[in-house]
Scaffold this motif. Sequence first.
Motif, short mmCIF file in Angstrom:
data_model
loop_
_atom_site.label_atom_id
_atom_site.label_comp_id
_atom_site.label_asym_id
_atom_site.label_seq_id
_atom_site.Cartn_x
_atom_site.Cartn_y
_atom_site.Cartn_z
N MET A 137 -9.40 15.95 -31.73
CA MET A 137 -10.24 14.42 -31.87
C MET A 137 -11.26 14.30 -30.45
SD MET A 137 -6.51 11.54 -32.73
CE MET A 137 -6.28 11.79 -31.48
N ILE A 138 -12.57 13.85 -30.73
CA ILE A 138 -13.23 13.48 -29.44
C ILE A 138 -13.69 11.88 -29.69
CG2 ILE A 138 -15.88 13.92 -29.01
CD1 ILE A 138 -15.72 16.64 -30.85
N ALA A 139 -13.39 11.39 -28.97
CA ALA A 139 -13.59 10.27 -28.51
C ALA A 139 -15.17 9.62 -27.83
CB ALA A 139 -12.34 8.90 -27.16
N VAL A 140 -16.00 8.34 -28.50
CA VAL A 140 -17.05 8.12 -28.40
C VAL A 140 -16.55 6.50 -28.32
CG1 VAL A 140 -19.29 8.52 -29.21
CG2 VAL A 140 -17.92 10.24 -29.75
N MET A 141 -17.33 6.45 -27.34
CA MET A 141 -17.32 5.20 -26.48
C MET A 141 -18.82 4.62 -27.20
SD MET A 141 -16.80 2.88 -23.13
CE MET A 141 -14.19 3.25 -23.80
N MET A 142 -18.92 3.37 -28.05
CA MET A 142 -20.28 3.03 -28.25
C MET A 142 -20.80 1.73 -27.22
SD MET A 142 -21.26 5.00 -30.13
CE MET A 142 -22.79 5.02 -30.80
N LYS A 143 -22.01 1.43 -27.07
CA LYS A 143 -22.35 0.42 -26.01
C LYS A 143 -21.99 -0.77 -26.70
CE LYS A 143 -25.88 2.94 -24.05
NZ LYS A 143 -27.44 2.93 -23.81
N GLY A 144 -21.78 -1.36 -28.27
CA GLY A 144 -21.27 -2.02 -29.05
C GLY A 144 -20.18 -2.56 -28.99
N GLY A 145 -19.60 -3.54 -29.30
CA GLY A 145 -18.43 -4.03 -28.95
C GLY A 145 -17.86 -3.96 -30.66
N ALA A 146 -16.00 -3.75 -30.46
CA ALA A 146 -15.39 -2.88 -31.70
C ALA A 146 -16.07 -4.29 -32.70
CB ALA A 146 -13.95 -3.56 -31.28
N LEU A 147 -16.13 -5.98 -32.43
CA LEU A 147 -15.91 -6.56 -33.51
C LEU A 147 -17.31 -6.60 -34.21
CD1 LEU A 147 -13.40 -9.38 -31.92
CD2 LEU A 147 -12.80 -7.98 -34.11
N SER A 148 -18.31 -6.81 -32.82
CA SER A 148 -20.05 -6.67 -34.05
C SER A 148 -20.35 -5.40 -33.26
CB SER A 148 -20.51 -8.20 -32.87
OG SER A 148 -20.37 -7.24 -31.70
N PRO A 149 -20.18 -3.77 -33.92
CA PRO A 149 -21.01 -3.05 -33.34
C PRO A 149 -22.22 -2.98 -33.55
CG PRO A 149 -19.58 -2.65 -35.32
CD PRO A 149 -19.37 -3.87 -34.75
#
Length: 834
Positions: A137-149
Motif C-alpha cells: 500500500m502506498i499512502a498518498v496525502m492530497m492537499k484537499g480535505g477528506a470531506l471535500s477532496p
Amino acid sequence: MRDRCVWVVGHLAGRCARYRWPLLTAWAVLSLVAALYIRDSDATYTQQVAPPDSQASQAMDRVAAVSPDGRLPDLETVVLRARRGTLADPLPHGQMTALIAEVSKLPGVLLVAEPTGPLGPAVLGITPVSDDQRTAMIAVMMKGGALSPNRGAVRHLIETARAYDGPELQVEMSGPGTTMIQSGHVSTTPLIFAVLVGLILVGAALRSQPGIVVCLISGAAAALLAVAATAWLAHKTIMTPFAPIVTGMLAFGICLGGAVVVVYRMQSALLRGEHRVQAAVSVTASSGAAMAAGGLSLTIATLIIGGLGLSGFGGIAFAAATVGAITSLVMLTLLPALIAASGTRLLGWTDRHYLSTAGTGLGRRPGLRSWWATLVGHYPAPVALAAGILLLGLAAQISGVRLGGGDDGTEPTSMTTRRAYDLISDGFFPGMNGPILVAVDQTAGARGGGRTVPAADIAAAIKATPGVMVTGVSIDDAKHGIAVVRVLPAAGPRTRQASDLVRKLREDVLPAVLHGSVTTADVGGPTALFDDAAADFRAGLPMLLFIVLVSVAMATFLVVPSAALAAVLGACATLSVLASTGALRMLFQSNGPAQRLGVTVSPVEPYVLVPIIVAVFGLAPGMNLILLMRLGERSQAGPGHSPAASQPSIRNGARRSLIRSSRDGIRHGHADLGHIVLTMNMVMLIVFAAIAAQPPRALKMMGLGLAAGVAVEALLLRMAIIPAAAHLCRLRQVGTTPRNDQQITVGGVRLTVPTVPILVGFPLGWQGSRWRNPSPTRDSIPVPNSPRTPDQTGARASTGTANHRALYRYRSRIPRHRTSPASGRPESLPNSRR
C-alpha cells in the motif's frame, strides 16, 4: 374554501393565458439566468454523515483540529499486487518505483509514503507490505480535505496510477476522493435508453409532438430553477452531493407528470369544441389547483422537517421546499401560457381536421381502462382491502431493515475501489479498510483541572480488547491537548462485529480506563459515523412520518372536504414511504437479490434513504390530488370550470353515456384519467431503473428505492386504493343533483327523471375573473342563449349568431321498474320505455 381556491387559480390562469407571450418571454429569460447561475455558482456540496452533536462527529472535529489546515486529511491509497512472484522481483519493483516517482510530482499531492520507507508504517499504522511480499500500500496525502477532496487532482492521480496496471502488476485505488469519484460515475447508455422509451410512452399517450414539447419545456424550466435554488442554498447551509440530482429530478418529474395530465385534458376540452383560452383556464383550475395543493403540502412539510433539524434532512429538506414552490409556480403560470399559445396544435392532424368540420373531435375508445374502472366501481371494498393488505405487507418490511454504513467492499467488482478493498482484505485483514479513531481530549488536565490519563495507557487498554488487531498512538499534540489513537479491528467496517466493537469501546473499555480522570475520549471512524447516523435517523423517523401523514391529509382535505378520504390518503402516503424503504431490505439485505444486483449484503445508509424518502413523498401528492379531483368532478359547472368540462360529450358512433350518480362520475373520471397517470408513473419507473443500472451501489440503492416507491404509488394507490376509497366515501360536491331534473308521471306514479344536457359545439366560457357574456374578439366566442328543457328526449338549436351556434341535446332516462309498496319487489311500469 375549495371553491375559493379554484376561483383564484382560474382567475390567475385566465390572466396567464391572455398575456401568454409576455409571460413566456419572462420565463425564457428566467430560465437563462438560472442556467448561467448554475454554471458560475461554484457551489460546494459536502456529505454530512453523522449528526453534529454525535460522539463520532466530535471525534472527527478533534482529529481535524490537529491536522494540517484544520480539516481531515484526504489520504488516498494506491494498492499494488504482483501478479507473478513478489514485489521484490526486478520488474514489479521497477514499475513500483517509477509509479511512486511520477505520483510524487503530480499537482495536488502533498506527501507520498513509500511502502519500504519509514513514512509508510507511520501513516498507515502497520507495515504496508504483506507477509507474502505480494501486496503493498502506498499512502498518498492530497492537499484537499477528506470531506471535500480536490476531485480534479484525485482523478489525475487515479489515471496516473492505473496506467501502470499490466501483466506484471495490478494497480487499484481507494480513499475518500476515489470513492466519491467512483460513486458519482454515471453511464449515459441506460439514461439515453430511458429517455427514449419515456418519450415514446408520452407520445403514445398524447399523440401530439407539440404536446410533448410543452411537457418537456415545463419540466426543464422547473428543473433549472430547482438546481439553481439548490446551488444558492449550498452557499448558506450544508448540502449533500445528492441534492442537485434529487431536486432536479423531483422538479422535472412533478412538472412533467402534471403537464402530461394538463395537456391531455386540454386536448379533451378542445375536442369538445372549447376555445383555447377557455380550455386552458378550465383545465388549470382543476388539475393546476391540485398540483398547487400538492406543491404547497411538499413545501410546508419539508420546511417543518428542516426546521426541526431531523438528522440528514437539513439542507435537502430546504431544497425540496423550494421545489414545491417552483413546481406550483410553473403549473399555474408557465403551463397555462404554453397550452393557450399552442391551441389546437396540441391535437393530431386527424382530430384538428374533424374538429374544424364537425365542431367536435373524434371519440376516444376507453378500452381496458374502462373495464378496470368498472371493476373497481363494482367491488370497491375488496379492491381496497386487497391493495391495503399488500401495502401493509410491504411497509412491514422496514422492521427488518438494518441501518448502518456500507464500504467499498459492497460495490460491484467492476469498480477499482472494490478490487482494492479485496486486495487489502486478502493481503492484510478486512479491518484495515475501516480504522477506528479514538480522539483523546486532555485540555482540562492542561488547565490544572485534575488527573489525566496518557494516550499510551488508553491505547494499551484498547489493544487488550477482543477483536482488535493493531492499536497505536498516531498523533499526540501536547500544544492542543489532543491525541489520536488508531484502532484497526479484525472485522470489516460494515459488519456487526465492528459495530459491536465500537459499542464496547464506548460503554465498557473507555469508561473503565478514564474513570476518576478529567480526560475524555470520543470514538470515531467510518463505522462509528454510520452507527451514530443510523441511531439518530431512527429517532427522527416517527416525527418524519407524522409530518408526511398530516401534510398529505391536509392537502387532500383542501381538494376534497372528506375527513375519511383525507385520513386514508395520509395513511397510504406514509405507508408508501415505508414500503420504499422496506423494498431495500428485500433487495440489498438478502443474499439472492444482492448477488443478482452484483453487490454484497450490507446495511442501508441513512444518507441514501434521505433522498429516497424526500423524492417519493414529493412525487406523490400532486398526482394523487389530480386524480382525486378528477374523480370528484360532476356535471354541474362551478367557479373555474367550463360547463362542458364535466358534461359527457357524444362520441362518434358510441352510445351516449349519462352521469346519473356519484358512482358514475367516479368511474368515468377513473377511466378518463387513470391511464394517463399510470403512463407517467411508468416513465418515472423507467428513469429510476436507468439510475439503478449504474455501477455504484449507492445509485443502485437510490434507483431501486425510488422505483419501489413509485410502483407502490402507481399500482396500489392510484389504480386501486384512491378510486376504491372514492367509491366508498362517495365523493360529493356542490351540484350533485342535476338542475334540469324533470317531474313526470308514468302509470299514476310521479317520478324524478334526470335530464343531462349534452353540448355539441362551443360551450359557455370562463372569461378571466367572472362568468360573463364575452364580446366577439379573437380570444372569446359569443355565448348563445340557453334553451328550454323539453318534456322528452329531443333537440333544440339555440339562438345565437349564424357563425357560432351550439346544439344542446337532452336525454331523459325513465325507469322501467318500480318497487311495489306491498311486496317490496320490482314491478314493471305501464307504457315505460327506454
